[in-house]
Design a protein around this motif. Structure first.
Motif, mmCIF file in Angstrom:
data_model
loop_
_atom_site.group_PDB
_atom_site.id
_atom_site.type_symbol
_atom_site.label_atom_id
_atom_site.label_comp_id
_atom_site.label_asym_id
_atom_site.label_seq_id
_atom_site.Cartn_x
_atom_site.Cartn_y
_atom_site.Cartn_z
ATOM 1 N N LYS A 81 -14.137 -1.166 7.650
ATOM 2 C CA LYS A 81 -13.523 -0.217 6.713
ATOM 3 C C LYS A 81 -12.184 0.292 7.273
ATOM 4 O O LYS A 81 -11.181 0.366 6.552
ATOM 5 N N ARG A 82 -12.180 0.607 8.562
ATOM 6 C CA ARG A 82 -10.954 1.096 9.194
ATOM 7 C C ARG A 82 -9.862 0.021 9.182
ATOM 8 O O ARG A 82 -8.697 0.302 8.914
ATOM 9 N N ALA A 83 -10.251 -1.221 9.429
ATOM 10 C CA ALA A 83 -9.280 -2.318 9.454
ATOM 11 C C ALA A 83 -8.707 -2.579 8.065
ATOM 12 O O ALA A 83 -7.508 -2.828 7.912
ATOM 13 N N ALA A 89 -5.261 -1.344 2.095
ATOM 14 C CA ALA A 89 -6.243 -1.597 1.031
ATOM 15 C C ALA A 89 -7.344 -0.540 1.123
ATOM 16 O O ALA A 89 -7.304 0.352 1.972
ATOM 17 N N GLU A 90 -8.311 -0.629 0.231
ATOM 18 C CA GLU A 90 -9.437 0.300 0.288
ATOM 19 C C GLU A 90 -10.744 -0.488 0.236
ATOM 20 O O GLU A 90 -10.811 -1.574 -0.345
ATOM 21 N N ALA A 91 -11.783 0.058 0.882
ATOM 22 C CA ALA A 91 -13.068 -0.633 0.970
ATOM 23 C C ALA A 91 -14.169 0.216 0.363
ATOM 24 O O ALA A 91 -14.232 1.430 0.590
ATOM 25 N N ALA A 304 -14.416 -7.761 12.788
ATOM 26 C CA ALA A 304 -14.053 -6.875 11.683
ATOM 27 C C ALA A 304 -12.570 -6.974 11.349
ATOM 28 O O ALA A 304 -12.185 -7.046 10.177
ATOM 29 N N ASP A 305 -11.737 -6.993 12.394
ATOM 30 C CA ASP A 305 -10.291 -7.080 12.166
ATOM 31 C C ASP A 305 -9.912 -8.398 11.496
ATOM 32 O O ASP A 305 -9.101 -8.424 10.559
ATOM 33 N N LYS A 306 -10.461 -9.498 11.992
ATOM 34 C CA LYS A 306 -10.133 -10.809 11.429
ATOM 35 C C LYS A 306 -10.645 -10.929 9.993
ATOM 36 O O LYS A 306 -9.928 -11.418 9.100
ATOM 37 N N ALA A 307 -11.869 -10.478 9.740
ATOM 38 C CA ALA A 307 -12.425 -10.553 8.385
ATOM 39 C C ALA A 307 -11.625 -9.688 7.419
ATOM 40 O O ALA A 307 -11.365 -10.094 6.274
#
Length: 368
Positions: A81-83, A89-91, A304-307
């Protein structure tokens, strides 16, 4: 005033009235004049067009998760979510806690909310195929996160190399116990990752089995990855073998915790090597205590960052670089697989602690 002067003034007034009407989109006869009638028409390249009058709409990422009942998935949720938000963008996150019907319903809700891309951690690799089809029918791409969705036209798979995880586990244990009786406590049969982990383990064990050096005396899946089910399995393994076993490989740290609980009940904890994975805090603390031998560390921040990066790029219609292909039973899925790291007592500080995955105080319990 002469008549000629009067007519000139009248013409100028009428022209002004017509021009003002044109600015409002009508003239005295109800017809719209050509757009070029206004001397102040915006330059098409001047940045005043309607598409630039407000802020660009944010990309919306839907994150459908199997569960939040394990420590690592809480980390995935927060980091992902943070990434996503760091990318502008928003999650929107929903978790089903192991309920297939609920996860399908939640995914349908995210699709109905108009997300631009759906990111899925499936509970059942097969069951979520229907959601992929539904998302695609709504023009929404699907990224499979950490676990592969089977028999579906998913757009991208981002995970760790889970077969390699199993190989790291087995390599660490066979180095300590090159001969003997082995127990394998697997993950959930419905999770494709559990099958990949087991494949990796047996890539290493099978040559030793064929030579007669190792015998796998117990091999069982853990329904829904639940530690209680792993505990029951390990008790059965000990009972069936009169407590005479030499090594245990468990599919993750939660199941390894149950294995060690069963060993403690028989006074065997710390005497029999046990492998896990995920680098959960409890698992790393057991490594420090000497009851667990190793864990396979998967830097979740990297995942998480890559996804997040690839999900946002897919949502924008951009091409992504996915060098690997993984067959999911229907297609060769473009895949990005990150490398895991074997961690034991000797390298906790330079891996898990150095990355900030867990604090040194928590790992070594120095604050207690």
């Amino acid at each position: 005033m002469s008549y000629g002067t009067f007519k000139t003034i009248q013409a100028l007034v009428l022209a002004s009235v017509c021009w003002l009407a044109a600015c409002e989109g009508t003239d005295s006869g109800g017809a719209s004049p050509p757009a070029a009638a206004s001397p102040f028409a915006a330059d098409p390249g001047g940045g005043l067009g309607p598409e630039r009058t407000g802020e660009e709409r944010k990309i919306k990422v839907g994150f459908s998760m199997d569960t939040l009942q394990e420590e690592r998935w809480l980390k995935d949720r927060d980091l992902f979510k943070r990434a996503v938000e760091a990318l502008g963008a928003e999650a929107s996150v929903m978790a089903a806690n192991g309920d297939d019907a609920k996860q399908i319903e939640q995914a349908e809700t995210l699709i109905g909310q108009g997300v631009d891309i759906l990111v899925v951690v499936p509970h059942d690799a097969e069951a979520m195929a229907a959601i992929v089809k539904k998302a695609h029918s709504s023009g929404i791409r699907v990224l499979s996160y950490d676990r592969l969705i089977k028999n579906a036209d998913i757009d991208l798979y981002v995970s760790f190399d889970n077969e390699k995880v199993g190989e790291l586990q087995a390599a660490a244990i066979t180095k300590l116990v090159p001969k003997g009786k082995y127990v394998y406590i697997g993950g959930a049969d419905t999770d494709n990752n559990a099958h990949l982990l087991k494949k990796g383990v047996f890539n290493v064990l099978q040559p030793l089995i064929n030579r007669g050096d190792i015998t796998v005396v117990y091999d069982q899946w853990t329904k829904d990855w639940l530690p209680a089910n792993a505990l029951s399995n390990m008790r059965d393994a000990l009972s069936a073998n009169g407590n005479r076993i030499d090594a245990v490989i468990a599919a993750n740290d939660a199941t390894a915790g149950s294995v060690i609980q069963a060993l403690e009940e028989q006074g065997l904890a710390g005497r029999i090597p046990v492998a896990g994975q995920d680098a959960e805090l409890a698992g790393v603390q057991r490594i420090v205590d000497g009851t667990q031998t190793m864990t396979a560390y998967k830097p979740i921040r990297s995942l998480a960052d890559k996804a997040a990066e690839l999900a946002v790029r897919l949502a924008r219609g951009e091409n992504v670089d996915a060098p690997r292909k993984i067959n999911n039973g229907k297609i060769e899925v473009p895949s990005v697989l990150l490398p895991p790291i074997a961690v034991d007592r000797s390298n906790i500080d330079e891996t898990i602690v150095a990355d900030g995955f867990h604090s040194r105080e928590d790992v070594y319990r120095t604050g207690e």
